[in-house]
Design a protein around this motif. Structure first.
Motif, PDB file in Angstrom:
ATOM      1  N   UNK A   1      -8.105  23.381   9.209  1.00 56.53           N
ATOM      2  CA  UNK A   1      -7.463  22.094   8.915  1.00 56.53           C
ATOM      3  C   UNK A   1      -7.791  21.067   9.991  1.00 56.53           C
ATOM      4  N   UNK A   2      -7.801  21.505  11.262  1.00 58.15           N
ATOM      5  CA  UNK A   2      -8.132  20.580  12.353  1.00 58.15           C
ATOM      6  C   UNK A   2      -9.540  20.016  12.169  1.00 58.15           C
ATOM      7  N   UNK A   3     -10.456  20.868  11.733  1.00 56.28           N
ATOM      8  CA  UNK A   3     -11.832  20.420  11.512  1.00 56.28           C
ATOM      9  C   UNK A   3     -11.936  19.534  10.267  1.00 56.28           C
ATOM     10  N   UNK A   4     -11.224  19.912   9.183  1.00 54.71           N
ATOM     11  CA  UNK A   4     -11.298  19.152   7.925  1.00 54.71           C
ATOM     12  C   UNK A   4     -10.771  17.729   8.100  1.00 54.71           C
ATOM     13  N   UNK A   5      -9.630  17.603   8.812  1.00 56.77           N
ATOM     14  CA  UNK A   5      -8.998  16.303   8.953  1.00 56.77           C
ATOM     15  C   UNK A   5      -9.370  15.595  10.253  1.00 56.77           C
ATOM     16  N   UNK A   6     -10.105  16.274  11.149  1.00 57.50           N
ATOM     17  CA  UNK A   6     -10.502  15.662  12.406  1.00 57.50           C
ATOM     18  C   UNK A   6      -9.321  15.320  13.290  1.00 57.50           C
ATOM     19  N   UNK A   7      -8.437  16.294  13.535  1.00 57.86           N
ATOM     20  CA  UNK A   7      -7.182  16.024  14.247  1.00 57.86           C
ATOM     21  C   UNK A   7      -7.071  16.906  15.485  1.00 57.86           C
ATOM     22  N   UNK A   8      -6.143  16.512  16.391  1.00 60.30           N
ATOM     23  CA  UNK A   8      -5.892  17.272  17.611  1.00 60.30           C
ATOM     24  C   UNK A   8      -4.686  18.193  17.418  1.00 60.30           C
ATOM     25  N   UNK A   9      -4.242  18.841  18.500  1.00 59.94           N
ATOM     26  CA  UNK A   9      -3.161  19.832  18.396  1.00 59.94           C
ATOM     27  C   UNK A   9      -1.845  19.205  17.962  1.00 59.94           C
ATOM     28  N   UNK A  10      -1.501  18.042  18.524  1.00 63.39           N
ATOM     29  CA  UNK A  10      -0.248  17.388  18.144  1.00 63.39           C
ATOM     30  C   UNK A  10      -0.248  17.003  16.668  1.00 63.39           C
ATOM     31  N   UNK A  11      -1.371  16.499  16.191  1.00 67.58           N
ATOM     32  CA  UNK A  11      -1.464  16.126  14.774  1.00 67.58           C
ATOM     33  C   UNK A  11      -1.427  17.361  13.879  1.00 67.58           C
ATOM     34  N   UNK A  12      -2.070  18.437  14.318  1.00 70.64           N
ATOM     35  CA  UNK A  12      -2.008  19.680  13.556  1.00 70.64           C
ATOM     36  C   UNK A  12      -0.564  20.182  13.470  1.00 70.64           C
TER      37      UNK A  12
ATOM     38  N   UNK B   1       7.116  20.612  20.669  1.00 71.83           N
ATOM     39  CA  UNK B   1       7.032  20.739  22.124  1.00 71.83           C
ATOM     40  C   UNK B   1       5.761  21.466  22.542  1.00 71.83           C
ATOM     41  N   UNK B   2       5.455  22.565  21.865  1.00 71.14           N
ATOM     42  CA  UNK B   2       4.252  23.325  22.206  1.00 71.14           C
ATOM     43  C   UNK B   2       3.001  22.471  21.990  1.00 71.14           C
ATOM     44  N   UNK B   3       2.956  21.744  20.872  1.00 71.09           N
ATOM     45  CA  UNK B   3       1.814  20.881  20.609  1.00 71.09           C
ATOM     46  C   UNK B   3       1.644  19.794  21.654  1.00 71.09           C
ATOM     47  N   UNK B   4       2.741  19.159  22.041  1.00 71.39           N
ATOM     48  CA  UNK B   4       2.675  18.103  23.056  1.00 71.39           C
ATOM     49  C   UNK B   4       2.212  18.641  24.407  1.00 71.39           C
ATOM     50  N   UNK B   5       2.734  19.811  24.778  1.00 71.42           N
ATOM     51  CA  UNK B   5       2.346  20.401  26.061  1.00 71.42           C
ATOM     52  C   UNK B   5       0.864  20.779  26.055  1.00 71.42           C
ATOM     53  N   UNK B   6       0.392  21.371  24.953  1.00 70.05           N
ATOM     54  CA  UNK B   6      -1.026  21.745  24.873  1.00 70.05           C
ATOM     55  C   UNK B   6      -1.927  20.518  24.931  1.00 70.05           C
ATOM     56  N   UNK B   7      -1.532  19.431  24.275  1.00 70.76           N
ATOM     57  CA  UNK B   7      -2.346  18.214  24.329  1.00 70.76           C
ATOM     58  C   UNK B   7      -2.394  17.639  25.737  1.00 70.76           C
ATOM     59  N   UNK B   8      -1.282  17.769  26.440  1.00 70.98           N
ATOM     60  CA  UNK B   8      -1.247  17.262  27.823  1.00 70.98           C
ATOM     61  C   UNK B   8      -2.126  18.120  28.743  1.00 70.98           C
ATOM     62  N   UNK B   9      -2.081  19.438  28.532  1.00 67.48           N
ATOM     63  CA  UNK B   9      -2.831  20.343  29.406  1.00 67.48           C
ATOM     64  C   UNK B   9      -4.296  20.462  29.000  1.00 67.48           C
ATOM     65  N   UNK B  10      -4.578  20.337  27.690  1.00 64.38           N
ATOM     66  CA  UNK B  10      -5.948  20.518  27.191  1.00 64.38           C
ATOM     67  C   UNK B  10      -6.290  19.398  26.220  1.00 64.38           C
ATOM     68  N   UNK B  11      -6.504  18.191  26.728  1.00 64.08           N
ATOM     69  CA  UNK B  11      -6.779  17.054  25.844  1.00 64.08           C
ATOM     70  C   UNK B  11      -8.074  17.194  25.047  1.00 64.08           C
ATOM     71  N   UNK B  12      -8.904  18.165  25.401  1.00 62.84           N
ATOM     72  CA  UNK B  12     -10.159  18.362  24.682  1.00 62.84           C
ATOM     73  C   UNK B  12     -10.007  19.025  23.329  1.00 62.84           C
TER      74      UNK B  12
END
Length: 450
Positions: free
Chosen positions: A46-57, A373-384
């Motif tokens: 889904x992340x690849x199909x919609x081109x989204x990051x962890x928070x959006x997923x 919360x998990x999504x926000x933390x992962x985006x902060x720690x791994x923005x890639x």
């Protein structure tokens, strides 16, 4: 389960008809769980199909659960007014339309709208099924049937974990999700043909008047039994939900270094462990209703302890420890079902839909908060993005669960004390509770035992 005073019983309860009705409604619940968890192994696709990051997923599942939670009180009111069959049919229509829409979605916004529709349909199924159990089964049958409902329903997660993953890789996104949507049409025929709302004469259920609705909901909320049930569901349910629906698969693959096949196998194991644990917990809570909330606290304590051990390890956990982790986490599902048995003890039948709706909000509110919360933390720690997640990132992000476990445990203890004081104030109620009864005189026993 009981004969409603002043009404005519038209059908036997706890017999073959009851099991046929339960089985039909249960099949819809299995499908609802499948739709709910269908992003669990499709997250990276889904992340690849919609081109989204962890928070959006995470937003996909968070929005779906937010809609589910927000609808619980309206669904409870409609359930007491219109009955289970109408709401189960409505839920099937919404889930089928939502999943079909999701199969063709290509933009993030369209996908969100489709998942919201799936969440709206999902919200109508479980409490409708609980009401059927409350009316069609005997008191001694209800706790075990309720546990079996929750656990067999998780077979939908098994289908989503393995066959769905295989279908996505073989046939692709649109054919897989469109095929899943078509199952709703078949089940709708069974619902119309088999399900009957009540074994009693029509009109036995309370008809809600708009002007009395606010007062009724206020009374339901003020009851400490409602808040105890809400606290149990909040605290016990979110860990297995978060793990199965969204973050378990990435944690096992990207964080712990497991293969996709092994990770899917562990998600499947969770379901089978829950299938075994459910009837056992149902049996003991049925025999020892005085200790139901303490059993729930024991489940939560065990889950948080194993998670602490895994997250504190300096290296990826060995497979045997991950097996223990997913197995203990899975018991949170049956543990959360204790909440509905509590609601049944502290509310009369005409309010059971509303009380169950309030209680059912707990775990899903906790789940969506934890996912976000998990999504926000992962985006902060791994923005890639997902390709850059490390074990250290997951250690920090998954530790967010402890905040909710701690808060929930305090609430369970607090409302257990308040609920026991209420029971002690009603003559005969405490003796009935200690004696093994879940329908308490002066509190929930507005019915004659069958």
């Amino acid at each position: 389960m009981y004969r409603v005073t002043g009404t005519v019983q038209l059908h036997n309860i706890g017999r073959r008809r009851a099991y046929a009705i339960w089985g039909t409604a249960l099949s819809v619940y299995v499908l609802a769980i499948f739709h709910r968890t269908s992003l669990g192994v499709a997250g990276l696709i889904a992340a690849d199909r919609f081109g989204i990051n962890a928070s959006q997923l995470a937003t996909f599942t968070v929005l779906q659960l937010a809609v589910y939670a927000a609808m619980q009180i309206p669904v409870g009111v409609m359930l007491d007014r219109f009955g289970s069959r109408a709401l189960i049919l409505s839920g099937l229509v919404c889930m089928t339309a939502g999943q079909l829409w999701f199969s063709t979605a290509e933009s993030f916004g369209t996908g969100l709208a489709a998942r919201a529709l799936v969440g709206a349909g999902d919200a109508m199924v479980f409490t409708s099924l609980l009401r059927l159990i409350a009316l069609w089964f005997l008191v001694r049958q209800a706790p075990v049937i309720t546990q079996l409902t929750g656990m067999i329903g998780q077979m939908g997660a098994v289908i989503a974990a393995v066959p769905l993953s295989a279908a996505l890789h073989r046939w692709g996104w649109t054919p897989t999700y469109a095929g899943a949507a078509s199952l709703g049409v078949v089940l709708a025929i069974g619902v119309v043909a088999v399900i009957k709302d009540s074994p009693y004469e029509r009109g036995a259920a309370e008809k809600i008047k708009i002007r009395a609705l606010r007062h009724s909901l206020t009374e339901v909320w003020r009851d400490p039994g409602t808040r105890l049930g809400l606290s149990v569901h909040f605290t016990a349910q979110f860990a297995p939900t978060v793990f199965a629906l969204l973050w378990g698969y990435p944690f096992l693959v990207s964080g712990q270094g497991l293969s996709p096949t092994t990770a899917s196998g562990l998600l499947t194991l969770m379901t089978f462990v829950a299938l075994i644990a459910g009837p056992l917990i149902g049996r003991y809570t049925g025999r020892l209703p005085y200790y139901r909330s303490m059993i729930a606290l024991g489940v939560v304590g065990s889950i948080s302890f194993v998670w602490a051990v895994v997250l504190l390890l300096p290296n990826p956990a060995p497979l045997w420890l991950l097996v223990i982790l997913v197995s203990v986490t899975a018991v949170g599902g049956p543990g959360s079902m204790i909440a509905f048995d509590l609601a049944r003890s502290f509310h009369r039948s005409e309010r059971y839909g509303r009380a169950s709706g309030v209680v059912n909000m707990g775990g899903f509110v906790a789940s969506l908060l934890t996912m976000a919360l998990i999504g926000l933390i992962l985006d902060r720690l791994a923005p890639g993005g997902p390709e850059t997640y490390t074990l250290d990132d997951f250690r920090i992000a998954m530790s967010a669960q402890f905040l909710l476990w701690g808060f929930g445990a305090v609430m369970i203890w607090r409302y257990r004390q308040r609920t026991l004081r209420r029971v002690a104030d009603v003559p005969g109620a405490m003796d009935a509770l200690r004696g093994g009864s879940t329908l308490l005189p002066g509190i929930s026993r507005d019915h004659d035992d069958d």
